[in-house]
Design a protein around this motif. Structure first.
Motif, PDB file in Angstrom:
ATOM      1  N   GLY A 101       0.797  -1.215   0.000  1.00  0.00           N
ATOM      2  CA  GLY A 101       0.000   0.000   0.000  1.00  0.00           C
ATOM      3  C   GLY A 101       0.831   1.266   0.000  1.00  0.00           C
ATOM      4  O   GLY A 101       1.916   1.327  -0.585  1.00  0.00           O
ATOM      5  N   ASP A 102       0.327   2.263   0.691  1.00  0.00           N
ATOM      6  CA  ASP A 102       0.859   3.624   0.688  1.00  0.00           C
ATOM      7  C   ASP A 102       2.090   3.721   1.582  1.00  0.00           C
ATOM      8  O   ASP A 102       1.994   3.546   2.793  1.00  0.00           O
ATOM      9  CB  ASP A 102      -0.245   4.562   1.193  1.00  0.00           C
ATOM     10  CG  ASP A 102       0.156   6.020   1.214  1.00  0.00           C
ATOM     11  OD1 ASP A 102       1.262   6.353   0.740  1.00  0.00           O
ATOM     12  OD2 ASP A 102      -0.653   6.842   1.701  1.00  0.00           O
ATOM     13  N   PRO A 103       3.278   4.028   1.027  1.00  0.00           N
ATOM     14  CA  PRO A 103       4.477   4.120   1.865  1.00  0.00           C
ATOM     15  C   PRO A 103       4.401   5.237   2.905  1.00  0.00           C
ATOM     16  O   PRO A 103       5.110   5.192   3.912  1.00  0.00           O
ATOM     17  CB  PRO A 103       5.605   4.378   0.854  1.00  0.00           C
ATOM     18  CG  PRO A 103       4.926   4.958  -0.340  1.00  0.00           C
ATOM     19  CD  PRO A 103       3.580   4.290  -0.398  1.00  0.00           C
ATOM     20  N   ALA A 104       3.526   6.223   2.685  1.00  0.00           N
ATOM     21  CA  ALA A 104       3.380   7.300   3.665  1.00  0.00           C
ATOM     22  C   ALA A 104       2.863   6.788   5.001  1.00  0.00           C
ATOM     23  O   ALA A 104       3.069   7.429   6.033  1.00  0.00           O
ATOM     24  CB  ALA A 104       2.440   8.384   3.119  1.00  0.00           C
ATOM     25  N   GLU A 105       2.209   5.617   5.004  1.00  0.00           N
ATOM     26  CA  GLU A 105       1.714   5.058   6.264  1.00  0.00           C
ATOM     27  C   GLU A 105       2.873   4.690   7.188  1.00  0.00           C
ATOM     28  O   GLU A 105       2.782   4.860   8.408  1.00  0.00           O
ATOM     29  CB  GLU A 105       0.834   3.830   6.004  1.00  0.00           C
ATOM     30  CG  GLU A 105      -0.464   4.125   5.266  1.00  0.00           C
ATOM     31  CD  GLU A 105      -1.504   4.842   6.129  1.00  0.00           C
ATOM     32  OE1 GLU A 105      -1.248   5.083   7.330  1.00  0.00           O
ATOM     33  OE2 GLU A 105      -2.583   5.153   5.587  1.00  0.00           O
ATOM     34  N   ASP A 106       3.971   4.174   6.629  1.00  0.00           N
ATOM     35  CA  ASP A 106       5.123   3.857   7.473  1.00  0.00           C
ATOM     36  C   ASP A 106       5.847   5.129   7.920  1.00  0.00           C
ATOM     37  O   ASP A 106       6.386   5.180   9.035  1.00  0.00           O
ATOM     38  CB  ASP A 106       6.088   2.928   6.736  1.00  0.00           C
ATOM     39  CG  ASP A 106       5.706   1.459   6.875  1.00  0.00           C
ATOM     40  OD1 ASP A 106       4.819   1.152   7.704  1.00  0.00           O
ATOM     41  OD2 ASP A 106       6.288   0.617   6.164  1.00  0.00           O
ATOM     42  N   ILE A 107       5.873   6.147   7.080  1.00  0.00           N
ATOM     43  CA  ILE A 107       6.445   7.436   7.501  1.00  0.00           C
ATOM     44  C   ILE A 107       5.611   7.998   8.646  1.00  0.00           C
ATOM     45  O   ILE A 107       6.151   8.521   9.628  1.00  0.00           O
ATOM     46  CB  ILE A 107       6.505   8.413   6.315  1.00  0.00           C
ATOM     47  CG1 ILE A 107       7.377   7.840   5.198  1.00  0.00           C
ATOM     48  CG2 ILE A 107       7.040   9.772   6.760  1.00  0.00           C
ATOM     49  CD1 ILE A 107       7.355   8.647   3.907  1.00  0.00           C
ATOM     50  N   ALA A 108       4.297   7.851   8.548  1.00  0.00           N
ATOM     51  CA  ALA A 108       3.406   8.288   9.627  1.00  0.00           C
ATOM     52  C   ALA A 108       3.669   7.510  10.909  1.00  0.00           C
ATOM     53  O   ALA A 108       3.703   8.073  12.003  1.00  0.00           O
ATOM     54  CB  ALA A 108       1.944   8.129   9.202  1.00  0.00           C
ATOM     55  N   GLY A 109       3.860   6.192  10.781  1.00  0.00           N
ATOM     56  CA  GLY A 109       4.152   5.381  11.958  1.00  0.00           C
ATOM     57  C   GLY A 109       5.420   5.843  12.649  1.00  0.00           C
ATOM     58  O   GLY A 109       5.480   5.935  13.882  1.00  0.00           O
ATOM     59  N   LEU A 110       6.446   6.136  11.859  1.00  0.00           N
ATOM     60  CA  LEU A 110       7.701   6.618  12.445  1.00  0.00           C
ATOM     61  C   LEU A 110       7.518   7.982  13.100  1.00  0.00           C
ATOM     62  O   LEU A 110       8.132   8.265  14.132  1.00  0.00           O
ATOM     63  CB  LEU A 110       8.782   6.683  11.373  1.00  0.00           C
ATOM     64  CG  LEU A 110       9.253   5.331  10.820  1.00  0.00           C
ATOM     65  CD1 LEU A 110      10.312   5.542   9.737  1.00  0.00           C
ATOM     66  CD2 LEU A 110       9.819   4.454  11.937  1.00  0.00           C
ATOM     67  N   ALA A 111       6.691   8.843  12.509  1.00  0.00           N
ATOM     68  CA  ALA A 111       6.447  10.158  13.111  1.00  0.00           C
ATOM     69  C   ALA A 111       5.830  10.003  14.496  1.00  0.00           C
ATOM     70  O   ALA A 111       6.175  10.744  15.432  1.00  0.00           O
ATOM     71  CB  ALA A 111       5.540  10.990  12.203  1.00  0.00           C
ATOM     72  N   ARG A 112       4.919   9.059  14.652  1.00  0.00           N
ATOM     73  CA  ARG A 112       4.299   8.826  15.959  1.00  0.00           C
ATOM     74  C   ARG A 112       5.260   8.159  16.931  1.00  0.00           C
ATOM     75  O   ARG A 112       5.142   8.322  18.142  1.00  0.00           O
ATOM     76  CB  ARG A 112       3.047   7.959  15.801  1.00  0.00           C
ATOM     77  CG  ARG A 112       1.907   8.597  15.028  1.00  0.00           C
ATOM     78  CD  ARG A 112       0.642   7.761  15.086  1.00  0.00           C
ATOM     79  NE  ARG A 112       0.812   6.469  14.427  1.00  0.00           N
ATOM     80  CZ  ARG A 112       0.513   6.233  13.160  1.00  0.00           C
ATOM     81  NH1 ARG A 112       0.042   7.202  12.404  1.00  0.00           N
ATOM     82  NH2 ARG A 112       0.678   5.022  12.645  1.00  0.00           N
ATOM     83  N   ALA A 113       6.212   7.382  16.400  1.00  0.00           N
ATOM     84  CA  ALA A 113       7.099   6.598  17.258  1.00  0.00           C
ATOM     85  C   ALA A 113       8.359   7.345  17.662  1.00  0.00           C
ATOM     86  O   ALA A 113       8.817   7.237  18.809  1.00  0.00           O
ATOM     87  CB  ALA A 113       7.481   5.292  16.561  1.00  0.00           C
ATOM     88  N   VAL A 114       8.971   8.086  16.731  1.00  0.00           N
ATOM     89  CA  VAL A 114      10.266   8.724  17.006  1.00  0.00           C
ATOM     90  C   VAL A 114      10.255  10.222  16.744  1.00  0.00           C
ATOM     91  O   VAL A 114      11.275  10.885  16.931  1.00  0.00           O
ATOM     92  CB  VAL A 114      11.390   8.061  16.181  1.00  0.00           C
ATOM     93  CG1 VAL A 114      11.500   6.576  16.507  1.00  0.00           C
ATOM     94  CG2 VAL A 114      11.176   8.249  14.673  1.00  0.00           C
ATOM     95  N   GLY A 115       9.117  10.765  16.310  1.00  0.00           N
ATOM     96  CA  GLY A 115       9.028  12.201  16.060  1.00  0.00           C
ATOM     97  C   GLY A 115       9.059  12.510  14.574  1.00  0.00           C
ATOM     98  O   GLY A 115       9.710  11.822  13.785  1.00  0.00           O
ATOM     99  N   SER A 116       8.352  13.580  14.199  1.00  0.00           N
ATOM    100  CA  SER A 116       8.261  13.950  12.791  1.00  0.00           C
ATOM    101  C   SER A 116       9.604  14.301  12.164  1.00  0.00           C
ATOM    102  O   SER A 116       9.888  13.875  11.038  1.00  0.00           O
ATOM    103  CB  SER A 116       7.270  15.105  12.615  1.00  0.00           C
ATOM    104  OG  SER A 116       5.947  14.643  12.801  1.00  0.00           O
ATOM    105  N   PRO A 117      10.473  15.089  12.823  1.00  0.00           N
ATOM    106  CA  PRO A 117      11.755  15.408  12.183  1.00  0.00           C
ATOM    107  C   PRO A 117      12.583  14.164  11.859  1.00  0.00           C
ATOM    108  O   PRO A 117      13.122  14.042  10.755  1.00  0.00           O
ATOM    109  CB  PRO A 117      12.449  16.308  13.214  1.00  0.00           C
ATOM    110  CG  PRO A 117      11.330  16.907  14.000  1.00  0.00           C
ATOM    111  CD  PRO A 117      10.294  15.830  14.083  1.00  0.00           C
TER     112      PRO A 117
END
Length: 315
Positions: A224-240
């Motif tokens: 699916g959408d690779p942005a979902e894993d980027i979103a997961g990382l933002a919630r886990a380790v921070g957006s930057p």
């Protein structure tokens, strides 16, 4: 329909004794204890070196068997450890189990990810993009369409109003995501890749020096959408950190910003839903995820996306 049995410590002890063949009497064998206190005890520590996961129902068994095959496929593409099963089978009729080796380290909820750890995350995202989609789908990995960011934005705006009334969030922050921006950040055709879809702080194994040593929890993986894993990382380790890792992995501004806003809308919705629960419980983890997802990034100042700079992957 037959009620699935409830796993107990005795059930687990008997199973692991037969698997590890340790001890000859009823009291011998490694110590077993549930990973999470309360709730359904389906994941157990077994001594210091193993983790036993029990599928609680038939659907969970199907997903677990698929996960075992998928982990073998992914292992050759990602630079971090993926759990290895030393034994698997059925712990009750139709209900599967896997006894996995424990990946050494803590979680991203305990250890901060360092700059080198961000490079590890970049390698993870790169490796997931390189897994052949057709091969993953042949194992039964489902394909899912991208979520509508505009629909998510509208829901999050309503939830932000409820949080603001409870003095939990400044609803004006949602104004950063406008309707035109949500349309502009729609997922692009042909961008589907293998998506872990569960990159929580709990599933990232991080060493004391901030390196990402392993990734757990492959049950919900989709194409699916690779942005979902980027979103997961933002919630886990921070957006930057998430955006830096995604950029190192070759993703351009569009999927990075899309992942950022998926995370922000999700955390607002999750916290609002929890606040509406009949019993008010401490919500430090949900608040922490919201704070991490809403950390500002330099990329938000970009007003024009470079179409030729995006590397969304190909299916």
């Amino acid at each position: 329909m037959t009620q699935a049995p409830t796993p107990t410590a005795d059930t687990v002890r008997r199973l692991v004794r037969s698997l590890l063949k340790e001890g000859a009497d009823d009291t011998a064998g490694p110590e077993v204890r549930p990973v999470a206190a309360g709730g359904e005890a389906v994941t157990w520590w077994v001594g210091a070196r193993h983790v036993l996961r029990l599928a609680p129902d038939r659907e969970g068994a199907v997903r677990q068997r698929r996960e075992l095959r998928l982990r073998d496929l992914v292992r050759g593409h990602v630079p971090v450890a993926v759990p290895t099963s030393v034994a698997h089978g059925e712990w009750a009729p139709g209900l599967s189990y896997t006894l996995d080796t424990k990946v050494p380290g803590g979680s991203a909820e305990v250890h901060d990810v360092s700059a080198v750890g961000e490079a590890d995350l970049a390698g993870l995202l790169t490796g997931l993009r390189e897994v052949p989609v057709r091969q993953a789908e042949s194992l039964g990995v489902p394909r899912t369409g991208p979520r509508s960011l505009e629909a998510l934005r509208r829901s999050a705006e309503r939830a932000a109003g409820r949080l603001a009334a409870a003095d939990e969030f400044d609803a004006a922050r949602m104004h950063q995501l406008t309707q035109p921006a949500a349309v502009q950040l729609a997922a692009q055709p042909g961008s589907a890749v293998l998506v872990h879809h569960g990159l929580t702080g709990e599933h990232l194994v991080v060493s004391a020096d901030g390196r990402v040593r392993g990734v757990l929890g492959w049950t919900d993986t989709v194409v699916g959408d690779p942005a979902e894993d980027i979103a997961g990382l933002a919630r886990a380790v921070g957006s930057p950190a998430a955006v830096r890792a995604a950029t190192l992995a070759g993703y351009g501004a569009r999927p990075c910003l899309r992942g950022l806003w998926l995370a922000r809308c999700d955390t607002v919705l999750n916290l609002a839903e929890a606040l509406n629960a009949t019993t008010r419980t401490p919500l430090p983890e949900l608040q922490r995820q919201l704070d991490l997802a809403w950390e500002p990034i330099l990329l938000e100042r970009v007003t024009e996306l470079r179409e030729d700079g995006d590397a969304d992957g190909e299916s």
